[in-house]
Each structure stands twice: as structure tokens, then as C-alpha cells.
Scaffold this motif. Structure first.
Motif, mmCIF file in Angstrom:
data_model
loop_
_atom_site.group_PDB
_atom_site.id
_atom_site.type_symbol
_atom_site.label_atom_id
_atom_site.label_comp_id
_atom_site.label_asym_id
_atom_site.label_seq_id
_atom_site.Cartn_x
_atom_site.Cartn_y
_atom_site.Cartn_z
ATOM 1 N N PHE A 1 49.100 34.248 33.200
ATOM 2 C CA PHE A 1 47.933 34.727 33.947
ATOM 3 C C PHE A 1 46.731 33.926 33.456
ATOM 4 O O PHE A 1 46.197 34.163 32.381
ATOM 5 C CB PHE A 1 47.742 36.220 33.699
ATOM 6 N N PHE A 2 46.334 32.943 34.253
ATOM 7 C CA PHE A 2 45.152 32.153 33.934
ATOM 8 C C PHE A 2 43.936 32.918 34.435
ATOM 9 O O PHE A 2 43.887 33.321 35.590
ATOM 10 C CB PHE A 2 45.224 30.775 34.594
ATOM 11 N N HIS A 3 42.966 33.102 33.553
ATOM 12 C CA HIS A 3 41.793 33.907 33.886
ATOM 13 C C HIS A 3 40.551 33.298 33.263
ATOM 14 O O HIS A 3 40.625 32.329 32.502
ATOM 15 C CB HIS A 3 41.971 35.342 33.373
ATOM 16 N N SER A 4 39.424 33.895 33.561
ATOM 17 C CA SER A 4 38.146 33.565 32.946
ATOM 18 C C SER A 4 37.423 34.878 32.687
ATOM 19 O O SER A 4 37.490 35.789 33.519
ATOM 20 C CB SER A 4 37.319 32.677 33.873
ATOM 21 N N GLU A 5 36.775 34.952 31.544
ATOM 22 C CA GLU A 5 36.058 36.180 31.187
ATOM 23 C C GLU A 5 34.954 36.528 32.190
ATOM 24 O O GLU A 5 34.597 37.682 32.349
ATOM 25 C CB GLU A 5 35.453 36.057 29.782
ATOM 26 N N SER A 6 34.421 35.531 32.885
ATOM 27 C CA SER A 6 33.312 35.772 33.810
ATOM 28 C C SER A 6 33.763 35.960 35.260
ATOM 29 O O SER A 6 32.932 36.133 36.144
ATOM 30 C CB SER A 6 32.316 34.610 33.733
ATOM 31 N N CYS A 7 35.071 35.954 35.492
ATOM 32 C CA CYS A 7 35.606 36.058 36.852
ATOM 33 C C CYS A 7 35.778 37.524 37.250
ATOM 34 O O CYS A 7 36.570 38.250 36.652
ATOM 35 C CB CYS A 7 36.948 35.319 36.915
ATOM 36 N N LYS A 8 35.044 37.948 38.269
ATOM 37 C CA LYS A 8 35.130 39.340 38.739
ATOM 38 C C LYS A 8 36.534 39.690 39.214
ATOM 39 O O LYS A 8 37.049 40.762 38.939
ATOM 40 C CB LYS A 8 34.121 39.575 39.856
ATOM 41 N N TYR A 9 37.192 38.757 39.918
ATOM 42 C CA TYR A 9 38.533 39.020 40.428
ATOM 43 C C TYR A 9 39.540 39.141 39.290
ATOM 44 O O TYR A 9 40.482 39.937 39.366
ATOM 45 C CB TYR A 9 38.949 37.924 41.408
ATOM 46 N N CYS A 10 39.341 38.373 38.234
ATOM 47 C CA CYS A 10 40.206 38.469 37.057
ATOM 48 C C CYS A 10 40.040 39.828 36.386
ATOM 49 O O CYS A 10 41.025 40.469 35.999
ATOM 50 C CB CYS A 10 39.886 37.359 36.052
ATOM 51 N N ILE A 11 38.798 40.262 36.267
ATOM 52 C CA ILE A 11 38.511 41.565 35.658
ATOM 53 C C ILE A 11 39.123 42.674 36.501
ATOM 54 O O ILE A 11 39.698 43.626 35.965
ATOM 55 C CB ILE A 11 36.989 41.747 35.483
ATOM 56 N N ASP A 12 39.035 42.555 37.829
ATOM 57 C CA ASP A 12 39.633 43.556 38.719
ATOM 58 C C ASP A 12 41.154 43.592 38.593
ATOM 59 O O ASP A 12 41.768 44.636 38.806
ATOM 60 C CB ASP A 12 39.259 43.266 40.175
ATOM 61 N N LEU A 13 41.759 42.460 38.262
ATOM 62 C CA LEU A 13 43.211 42.364 38.141
ATOM 63 C C LEU A 13 43.735 42.884 36.796
ATOM 64 O O LEU A 13 44.909 43.188 36.662
ATOM 65 C CB LEU A 13 43.643 40.909 38.348
ATOM 66 N N GLU A 14 42.858 43.020 35.806
ATOM 67 C CA GLU A 14 43.253 43.415 34.449
ATOM 68 C C GLU A 14 44.100 44.690 34.391
ATOM 69 O O GLU A 14 45.125 44.700 33.700
ATOM 70 C CB GLU A 14 42.023 43.591 33.559
#
Length: 111
Positions: free
Chosen positions: A31-44
Motif C-alpha cells: 500500500f503506497f501512501h502519503s501522509e498528506s493524501c486525503k484518499y490515503c487517510i480515508d483508506l486507512e
């Protein structure tokens, strides 16, 4: 600030850990993510449920794209979130629903 030698040791250790994980599990899911990515945070929450539900043959790993740019480039990651399944020498990009159940079904499936 890290010195160059500390950074080199960190990169080597990261690669060694990835190698050990890669050889120990039949299926790896990154799971490639970024701490500042809203979509990544929503997927957590779905990702956390996926981790807790994954069978022992599936090894999920969360990778910060910004901290691991070479790995992200190697996997063709241009944007996040980006989920990749690795089975042997084959790679598959996830494009399904962002639910733990769908991730789990996809990860268990032999391509």
C-alpha cells in the motif's frame, strides 16, 4: 539530520527487510501512501481491517511513497493511494472497491 552513512545503512536495512518479507510469503501486498493524501487517510480503516484479516500467506506492507521514491518508481507508482499485489515475479495493481473485504478477496485470489 541524518549523515550519509546513517542513510546508507537505513536504505540497506530497508532493502534487507523487504527481501526477507518477499521470500517468506507467497503473496505480498504493498500500500503506497502519503501522509498528506486525503484518499490515503480515508483508506486507512479498510487497510487496517485488511491487515488484521489477512491469512498468513499474505504479507501486507504500508510504504510511504515520499520516503521510498526508488521503490515507488520500481513499482510504477505515480499517484497515491496505490496498491500492488506481488505473486512470484508478477505484479497486479488493485482497482477495486476500497473495502477490507474486497481487498482481502483480491489478495487471496491467484492471478
Amino acid at each position: 539530520m541524518w549523515g550519509l552513512s546513517t542513510l546508507v545503512v537505513f536504505v540497506i536495512m530497508t532493502l534487507l527487510i523487504l527481501h526477507l518479507y518477499n521470500t517468506a510469503y507467497a503473496t505480498r501486498v504493498y500500500f503506497f501512501h502519503s501522509e498528506s493524501c486525503k484518499y490515503c487517510i480515508d483508506l486507512e480503516p479498510a487497510w487496517d481491517m485488511f491487515i488484521n484479516s489477512s491469512p498468513s500467506s499474505v504479507r501486507p506492507m504500508k510504504i510511504d511513497k515520499n520516503a521510498n521514491t526508488k521503490m515507488a518508481e520500481n513499482f510504477g507508482v505515480s499517484s497515491v493511494p496505490h496498491i500492488v499485489k506481488v505473486q512470484g515475479d508478477n505484479r497486479y495493481v488493485y482497482d477495486g472497491d476500497r473495502s477490507a473485504e474486497d481487498l482481502l478477496r483480491w489478495a487471496k485470489r491467484d492471478e
